[in-house]
Scaffold this motif. Structure first.
Motif, PDB file in Angstrom:
ATOM      1  N   PHE A 139      80.842  25.740   4.687  1.00  0.00           N
ATOM      2  CA  PHE A 139      79.962  26.010   5.828  1.00  0.00           C
ATOM      3  C   PHE A 139      78.890  24.927   5.952  1.00  0.00           C
ATOM      4  O   PHE A 139      78.679  24.355   7.035  1.00  0.00           O
ATOM      5  N   PHE A 140      78.217  24.637   4.854  1.00  0.00           N
ATOM      6  CA  PHE A 140      77.152  23.634   4.903  1.00  0.00           C
ATOM      7  C   PHE A 140      77.715  22.232   5.083  1.00  0.00           C
ATOM      8  O   PHE A 140      77.106  21.396   5.772  1.00  0.00           O
ATOM      9  N   ALA A 141      78.873  21.955   4.510  1.00  0.00           N
ATOM     10  CA  ALA A 141      79.491  20.639   4.682  1.00  0.00           C
ATOM     11  C   ALA A 141      79.880  20.399   6.139  1.00  0.00           C
ATOM     12  O   ALA A 141      79.799  19.267   6.637  1.00  0.00           O
ATOM     13  N   ASP A 142      80.283  21.457   6.838  1.00  0.00           N
ATOM     14  CA  ASP A 142      80.727  21.315   8.228  1.00  0.00           C
ATOM     15  C   ASP A 142      79.590  21.015   9.192  1.00  0.00           C
ATOM     16  O   ASP A 142      79.823  20.487  10.279  1.00  0.00           O
ATOM     17  N   ILE A 143      78.380  21.370   8.807  1.00  0.00           N
ATOM     18  CA  ILE A 143      77.227  20.995   9.635  1.00  0.00           C
ATOM     19  C   ILE A 143      77.137  19.473   9.728  1.00  0.00           C
ATOM     20  O   ILE A 143      76.796  18.908  10.777  1.00  0.00           O
ATOM     21  N   LEU A 144      77.479  18.803   8.642  1.00  0.00           N
ATOM     22  CA  LEU A 144      77.462  17.337   8.621  1.00  0.00           C
ATOM     23  C   LEU A 144      78.702  16.748   9.292  1.00  0.00           C
ATOM     24  O   LEU A 144      78.640  15.696   9.924  1.00  0.00           O
ATOM     25  N   LEU A 145      79.826  17.430   9.159  1.00  0.00           N
ATOM     26  CA  LEU A 145      81.097  16.889   9.638  1.00  0.00           C
ATOM     27  C   LEU A 145      81.302  17.017  11.147  1.00  0.00           C
ATOM     28  O   LEU A 145      81.864  16.112  11.782  1.00  0.00           O
ATOM     29  N   GLY A 184      82.537  22.005  18.879  1.00  0.00           N
ATOM     30  CA  GLY A 184      83.631  22.440  18.021  1.00  0.00           C
ATOM     31  C   GLY A 184      83.188  23.064  16.712  1.00  0.00           C
ATOM     32  O   GLY A 184      84.013  23.230  15.809  1.00  0.00           O
ATOM     33  N   PHE A 185      81.903  23.433  16.581  1.00  0.00           N
ATOM     34  CA  PHE A 185      81.418  23.937  15.289  1.00  0.00           C
ATOM     35  C   PHE A 185      82.120  25.228  14.875  1.00  0.00           C
ATOM     36  O   PHE A 185      82.574  25.363  13.730  1.00  0.00           O
ATOM     37  N   LEU A 186      82.224  26.191  15.817  1.00  0.00           N
ATOM     38  CA  LEU A 186      82.893  27.450  15.474  1.00  0.00           C
ATOM     39  C   LEU A 186      84.364  27.233  15.137  1.00  0.00           C
ATOM     40  O   LEU A 186      84.834  27.701  14.085  1.00  0.00           O
ATOM     41  N   PRO A 187      85.121  26.531  15.978  1.00  0.00           N
ATOM     42  CA  PRO A 187      86.519  26.307  15.597  1.00  0.00           C
ATOM     43  C   PRO A 187      86.680  25.457  14.345  1.00  0.00           C
ATOM     44  O   PRO A 187      87.638  25.641  13.588  1.00  0.00           O
ATOM     45  N   ILE A 188      85.731  24.544  14.094  1.00  0.00           N
ATOM     46  CA  ILE A 188      85.868  23.739  12.877  1.00  0.00           C
ATOM     47  C   ILE A 188      85.597  24.596  11.646  1.00  0.00           C
ATOM     48  O   ILE A 188      86.207  24.414  10.588  1.00  0.00           O
ATOM     49  N   ALA A 249      93.565  27.016  13.916  1.00  0.00           N
ATOM     50  CA  ALA A 249      92.230  26.569  14.302  1.00  0.00           C
ATOM     51  C   ALA A 249      92.173  25.059  14.487  1.00  0.00           C
ATOM     52  O   ALA A 249      91.417  24.555  15.316  1.00  0.00           O
ATOM     53  N   ASP A 250      92.983  24.314  13.744  1.00  0.00           N
ATOM     54  CA  ASP A 250      93.027  22.862  13.910  1.00  0.00           C
ATOM     55  C   ASP A 250      93.546  22.499  15.299  1.00  0.00           C
ATOM     56  O   ASP A 250      93.022  21.598  15.955  1.00  0.00           O
ATOM     57  N   THR A 251      94.575  23.227  15.757  1.00  0.00           N
ATOM     58  CA  THR A 251      95.102  23.012  17.101  1.00  0.00           C
ATOM     59  C   THR A 251      94.051  23.337  18.162  1.00  0.00           C
ATOM     60  O   THR A 251      93.851  22.572  19.117  1.00  0.00           O
ATOM     61  N   LEU A 252      93.363  24.460  18.000  1.00  0.00           N
ATOM     62  CA  LEU A 252      92.331  24.851  18.965  1.00  0.00           C
ATOM     63  C   LEU A 252      91.169  23.863  18.963  1.00  0.00           C
ATOM     64  O   LEU A 252      90.593  23.580  20.016  1.00  0.00           O
ATOM     65  N   LEU A 253      90.816  23.337  17.796  1.00  0.00           N
ATOM     66  CA  LEU A 253      89.728  22.362  17.716  1.00  0.00           C
ATOM     67  C   LEU A 253      90.062  21.112  18.518  1.00  0.00           C
ATOM     68  O   LEU A 253      89.213  20.577  19.237  1.00  0.00           O
ATOM     69  N   SER A 254      91.294  20.656  18.396  1.00  0.00           N
ATOM     70  CA  SER A 254      91.709  19.485  19.171  1.00  0.00           C
ATOM     71  C   SER A 254      91.625  19.766  20.673  1.00  0.00           C
ATOM     72  O   SER A 254      91.191  18.918  21.457  1.00  0.00           O
ATOM     73  N   GLN A 255      92.021  20.956  21.090  1.00  0.00           N
ATOM     74  CA  GLN A 255      91.955  21.331  22.506  1.00  0.00           C
ATOM     75  C   GLN A 255      90.511  21.408  23.001  1.00  0.00           C
ATOM     76  O   GLN A 255      90.183  20.936  24.090  1.00  0.00           O
ATOM     77  N   ILE A 256      89.637  22.004  22.199  1.00  0.00           N
ATOM     78  CA  ILE A 256      88.223  22.137  22.578  1.00  0.00           C
ATOM     79  C   ILE A 256      87.584  20.770  22.747  1.00  0.00           C
ATOM     80  O   ILE A 256      86.879  20.494  23.729  1.00  0.00           O
ATOM     81  N   ASN A 257      87.815  19.870  21.790  1.00  0.00           N
ATOM     82  CA  ASN A 257      87.202  18.549  21.854  1.00  0.00           C
ATOM     83  C   ASN A 257      87.823  17.674  22.933  1.00  0.00           C
ATOM     84  O   ASN A 257      87.213  16.680  23.336  1.00  0.00           O
ATOM     85  N   LYS A 258      89.021  18.034  23.398  1.00  0.00           N
ATOM     86  CA  LYS A 258      89.635  17.314  24.531  1.00  0.00           C
ATOM     87  C   LYS A 258      89.079  17.832  25.860  1.00  0.00           C
ATOM     88  O   LYS A 258      89.298  17.239  26.906  1.00  0.00           O
ATOM     89  N   GLY A 259      88.324  18.931  25.818  1.00  0.00           N
ATOM     90  CA  GLY A 259      87.757  19.494  27.044  1.00  0.00           C
ATOM     91  C   GLY A 259      88.619  20.547  27.685  1.00  0.00           C
ATOM     92  O   GLY A 259      88.349  20.975  28.817  1.00  0.00           O
ATOM     93  N   HIS A 260      89.665  21.002  27.013  1.00  0.00           N
ATOM     94  CA  HIS A 260      90.555  22.014  27.565  1.00  0.00           C
ATOM     95  C   HIS A 260      89.924  23.398  27.460  1.00  0.00           C
ATOM     96  O   HIS A 260      89.002  23.633  26.702  1.00  0.00           O
ATOM     97  N   GLY A 261      90.452  24.322  28.254  1.00  0.00           N
ATOM     98  CA  GLY A 261      89.988  25.704  28.184  1.00  0.00           C
ATOM     99  C   GLY A 261      89.001  26.039  29.288  1.00  0.00           C
ATOM    100  O   GLY A 261      88.424  25.152  29.934  1.00  0.00           O
ATOM    101  N   PRO A 262      88.759  27.321  29.517  1.00  0.00           N
ATOM    102  CA  PRO A 262      87.860  27.759  30.593  1.00  0.00           C
ATOM    103  C   PRO A 262      86.400  27.602  30.192  1.00  0.00           C
ATOM    104  O   PRO A 262      86.062  27.301  29.046  1.00  0.00           O
ATOM    105  N   ASP A 263      85.517  27.819  31.156  1.00  0.00           N
ATOM    106  CA  ASP A 263      84.090  27.863  30.857  1.00  0.00           C
ATOM    107  C   ASP A 263      83.773  29.197  30.178  1.00  0.00           C
ATOM    108  O   ASP A 263      84.561  30.139  30.218  1.00  0.00           O
ATOM    109  N   GLY A 264      82.600  29.274  29.588  1.00  0.00           N
ATOM    110  CA  GLY A 264      82.199  30.523  28.946  1.00  0.00           C
ATOM    111  C   GLY A 264      81.855  30.304  27.488  1.00  0.00           C
ATOM    112  O   GLY A 264      81.737  29.167  27.012  1.00  0.00           O
TER     113      GLY A 264
END
Length: 328
Positions: A139-145, A184-188, A249-264
């Protein structure tokens, strides 16, 4: 006289005191440096595979391709240098994340063992200790990543987005601000925490199973090649587990950072993207990722041990069941 004999017998039958290593700041610095170096070397070296894996996840036209055919296509269309896209943020991101993760795991495992109170309880609840220590450390490492991972995925998935780490990070921060860097913090977290659980917990149990069948004499006389084989095999199995647990979650992270998905909200976006991808889509690219992760995890554990030894760092705290005691 009889009382004295009883006292001596009780003392002889008493359990040895429960000793927990008192790691110093220097020790944790060594853990951090060893973790940082082993992760940045392995993740940096795996950049070409990660580029192909990410493209397979985010480009529908490549979803059906294998690792080899996907790599050939990228080289044919964009040149061999395209396979090194995102090397900068990968190396830097996993430098800080790796150090925080490995040092954090050593720290939190010790804290949870202390909470357990005695060696019998620590061994009994070792699974919970492994899960808790790996999760909190990650959790703490991901804040940096997270900001660097967002930059890496943007560089890989969008050709000509930026020329490298600094320009890509600056553009992302300028155009989307803190919200974009941490989109992407939550999906990461959903990706990296299961990854860390598979990496550390499965590795611990693989070592436990390997050593449990051995006598103390056999363990003491193990050759260097035998120890290497156990560490390598444990790391490969742990890598497979880490890849499978974290793949959706790795697949979803790639989609989120590509800008895919609805607003919300992020949970809503993740839910919609997961529904759109389906089970098969969430595990797209799993084969290449399992190969990559097995190499990553086994390489990291091998390098971590070598670098720790070179730095003169003490061994980590072990609570394996084969000897029903914590070893320091």
């Amino acid at each position: 006289m009889a009382q004295t004999s009883k006292t001596e017998s009780a003392a002889q039958g008493a359990k040895p005191p429960f000793v927990i290593p008192q790691f110093t700041t220097k020790d944790y610095t060594s853990f951090f440096l060893a973790g940082a170096l082993c992760c940045t070397v392995t993740h940096g070296g795996m950049t070409p595979i990660d580029v192909v894996k990410t493209r397979i996840q985010v480009d529908p036209s490549m979803a059906h391709l294998s690792l080899l055919s996907g790599g050939r296509r990228i080289v044919a269309q964009e040149g061999a240098s395209a396979l090194l896209t995102g090397f900068g943020p990968t190396a830097v991101g996993y430098l800080v994340q790796g150090g925080a993760k490995f040092a954090g795991y050593e720290f939190w495992k010790k804290q949870f063992v202390q909470i357990a109170g005695d060696q019998e309880s620590a061994v009994k609840y070792r699974t919970a200790i492994y899960l808790g220590a790996s999760s909190v450390a990650e959790f703490f490492a991901d804040i940096l990543l997270t900001p660097l991972e967002a930059t890496r995925i943007r560089l890989v998935s969008e050709r000509h987005y930026a020329t490298g780490l600094m320009t890509g990070f600056a553009r992302l921060a300028r155009e989307e601000g803190l919200a974009g860097l941490y989109a992407g913090f939550l999906p990461i977290l959903c990706k990296q925490i299961p990854y860390a659980i598979g990496q550390f917990t499965v590795n611990e149990f693989c070592h436990e199973l390997a050593f449990r069948a051995m006598s103390e004499e056999t363990k003491r006389s193990l050759s260097g090649s035998a120890k290497f084989g156990i560490s390598l095999g444990s790391g490969i199995i742990a890598g497979f587990a880490a890849a499978i647990l974290s793949q959706p979650a790795d697949t979803l992270l790639s989609q989120i950072n590509k800008g895919h998905g609805p607003d919300g909200s992020m949970p809503h976006r993740l839910k919609v993207l997961a529904q759109q991808a389906g089970f098969r889509g969430l595990f797209a690219g799993l084969g290449p990722r399992m190969i990559m992760t097995a190499g990553l995890v086994s390489g990291q554990f091998l390098l971590y041990g070598v670098i720790k030894d070179a730095l003169g760092a003490p061994p980590g705290l072990e609570i394996h069941k084969e000897n029903s005691a914590a070893k320091v």
